[in-house]
Design an enzyme around this catalytic site. Structure first.
Site, PDB file in Angstrom:
ATOM      1  N   GLN A 101       0.837  -1.197   0.000  1.00 37.18           N
ATOM      2  CA  GLN A 101       0.000   0.000   0.000  1.00 37.18           C
ATOM      3  C   GLN A 101       0.877   1.254   0.000  1.00 37.18           C
ATOM      4  O   GLN A 101       1.641   1.494   0.932  1.00 37.18           O
ATOM      5  CB  GLN A 101      -0.932   0.011   1.211  1.00 37.18           C
ATOM      6  CG  GLN A 101      -1.859   1.219   1.202  1.00 37.18           C
ATOM      7  CD  GLN A 101      -3.004   1.098   2.184  1.00 37.18           C
ATOM      8  OE1 GLN A 101      -4.157   1.065   1.800  1.00 37.18           O
ATOM      9  NE2 GLN A 101      -2.695   1.036   3.464  1.00 37.18           N
ATOM     10  N   TYR A 185      -5.902  10.737   4.353  1.00 42.38           N
ATOM     11  CA  TYR A 185      -4.544  11.045   3.907  1.00 42.38           C
ATOM     12  C   TYR A 185      -4.596  11.753   2.550  1.00 42.38           C
ATOM     13  O   TYR A 185      -5.655  12.191   2.106  1.00 42.38           O
ATOM     14  CB  TYR A 185      -3.692   9.775   3.908  1.00 42.38           C
ATOM     15  CG  TYR A 185      -3.549   9.208   5.297  1.00 42.38           C
ATOM     16  CD1 TYR A 185      -2.916   9.940   6.301  1.00 42.38           C
ATOM     17  CD2 TYR A 185      -4.087   7.964   5.635  1.00 42.38           C
ATOM     18  CE1 TYR A 185      -2.810   9.453   7.599  1.00 42.38           C
ATOM     19  CE2 TYR A 185      -3.989   7.466   6.925  1.00 42.38           C
ATOM     20  CZ  TYR A 185      -3.349   8.214   7.909  1.00 42.38           C
ATOM     21  OH  TYR A 185      -3.257   7.739   9.186  1.00 42.38           O
ATOM     22  N   ARG A 231      -8.010   1.689  -2.534  1.00 46.32           N
ATOM     23  CA  ARG A 231      -8.727   1.584  -1.264  1.00 46.32           C
ATOM     24  C   ARG A 231      -9.270   2.955  -0.890  1.00 46.32           C
ATOM     25  O   ARG A 231      -8.518   3.932  -0.861  1.00 46.32           O
ATOM     26  CB  ARG A 231      -7.788   1.074  -0.170  1.00 46.32           C
ATOM     27  CG  ARG A 231      -8.405   0.931   1.213  1.00 46.32           C
ATOM     28  CD  ARG A 231      -7.441   0.212   2.141  1.00 46.32           C
ATOM     29  NE  ARG A 231      -7.951   0.051   3.471  1.00 46.32           N
ATOM     30  CZ  ARG A 231      -7.528   0.758   4.529  1.00 46.32           C
ATOM     31  NH1 ARG A 231      -6.586   1.679   4.383  1.00 46.32           N
ATOM     32  NH2 ARG A 231      -8.034   0.535   5.724  1.00 46.32           N
TER      33      ARG A 231
END
Length: 378
Positions: A101, A185, A231
């Site tokens: 990720q 984020y 995601r």
């Protein structure tokens, strides 16, 4: 026995995995500064031999800029790549597939974090808007988030994501990419109208706010082909994210419809979860809704995985009903390295988490609460 989530093989559009059970990305703060180490290799190997079909690594920083957490791994230089390669090779021995990720914190970093200081650049974000809250356990006092510097040219950040992918592929790191667009984020900050107030082509309309995510995915696909995943956490809440439901549906619906055209491996939808819904100024922040029911109609092509607070019984229903191709377990995988084997055998998930050592603790053996959880008796 939950046969429907433990089949012989499952195809995530481009990668065949041995079952429909995935281990979610879980920050654990055990790397050697920013370099993946032998203890991390042991941790991931335990969970691969425990039957996970797919492992998504803890978020890996694409650049030295960052620092919400201490001792998290990066993927921008040779020593880090070599550390990840040892982990990936070990996981593959058990037949488990692993995706890395890719992560940039945006405004969730802090200018006094050691890696941020070493980077010598400001804390960048789409707009100069501070997130409320923040907790930096490795900094003295109790500093919260700060007002970031608006990034003048977002393509600079896209180039960092692409370079991280190039570094890995050039050094034969046999791992695919998950683009971290969740949990407040950097990517999420571009998507959310409360954190993105830009007036150029990267902000304003839904199409503009989704541009950063879409263009970065295209850049990753240029490197890796279709073995790239996304995601997202449309319910928001964490790191001061969240839009009204109608705007949330419009924004993420557009994003998912457009990325479906790119031929991704899979899309992971993070459901609403109370732990991802902190309170700001006396009010909860998240936009509570059924993200699967609301947004799955916009996904066509990529396999759909569901994440956050999943129980084995819910996993059975999601997969058995065709609502999802697979599921990710998060916290249960911290405490049960053999989680997939337990699910298949009908064993209880009865290891309680040790929250005191969840993210490691100074002066404490890093194995505690990390690689010392017991497997079931079969």
């Amino acid at each position: 026995m939950l046969h429907s989530i433990s089949p012989q093989h499952t195809n995530t559009n481009h990668v065949t995995i041995p079952n429909r059970i995935g281990m979610s990305a879980l920050t654990r703060n055990r790397s050697s500064a920013t370099v993946p180490n032998e203890l991390m290799r042991e941790y991931y190997t335990q969970r691969s031999t425990g039957g996970a079909g797919l492992i998504v690594t803890e978020a890996a920083l694409i650049t030295r800029q960052g620092g919400e957490w201490s001792d998290v791994p990066g993927i921008w230089e040779q020593s880090q790549i070599e550390g990840w390669k040892k982990i990936v090779d070990s996981v593959h021995v058990a037949g488990t597939k692993i995706y890395c990720q890719l992560w940039h914190l945006g405004r969730a970093s802090h200018p006094e974090a050691p890696e941020q200081i070493a980077a010598g650049v400001p804390v960048y974000a789409p707009s100069a808007i501070s997130a409320r809250g923040g907790k930096f356990r490795f900094l003295p006092g109790a500093p919260g988030y700060v007002t970031p510097t608006e990034i003048e040219d977002p393509t600079v950040l896209i180039a960092l994501f692409k370079q991280a992918a190039i570094n890995a592929k050039a050094r034969a790191l046999t791992v695919s990419r998950v683009f971290h667009g969740a949990n407040g984020y950097l990517v999420h900050q571009f998507l959310d109208s409360t954190s993105n107030k830009r007036t150029d082509k990267w902000g304003g309309s839904v199409e503009n706010r989704a541009r950063f995510a879409i263009e970065t995915l295209k850049a990753l696909i240029e490197v890796w082909g279709p073995d790239v995943a996304l995601r997202v956490s449309p319910a928001g809440g964490y790191n001061d994210m969240g839009m009204p439901l109608a705007e949330t549906t419009e924004t993420f619906g557009y994003l998912l419809r457009e990325v479906s055209k790119l031929g991704l491996s899979y899309v992971a939808l993070v459901r609403y979860h109370p732990l991802l819904d902190p309170e700001y100024d006396g009010k909860k922040r998240a936009t509570q809704h059924d993200v699967v029911a609301t947004l799955s109609p916009f996904i066509s092509g990529p396999a759909l995985f569901v994440n956050a607070g999943i129980t084995p019984a819910e996993a059975e229903e999601l997969v058995g009903s065709g609502k999802a191709a697979g599921v990710f377990f998060g916290v249960p995988y911290i405490t049960h390295p053999d989680l997939a084997r337990r699910v298949k055998a009908g064993k209880p998930l009865d290891n309680a988490p040790d929250f005191a050592t969840l993210y490691g603790a100074r002066g404490v053996d890093p194995k505690l609460g990390y690689t010392d959880y017991k497997e079931a008796v079969y």
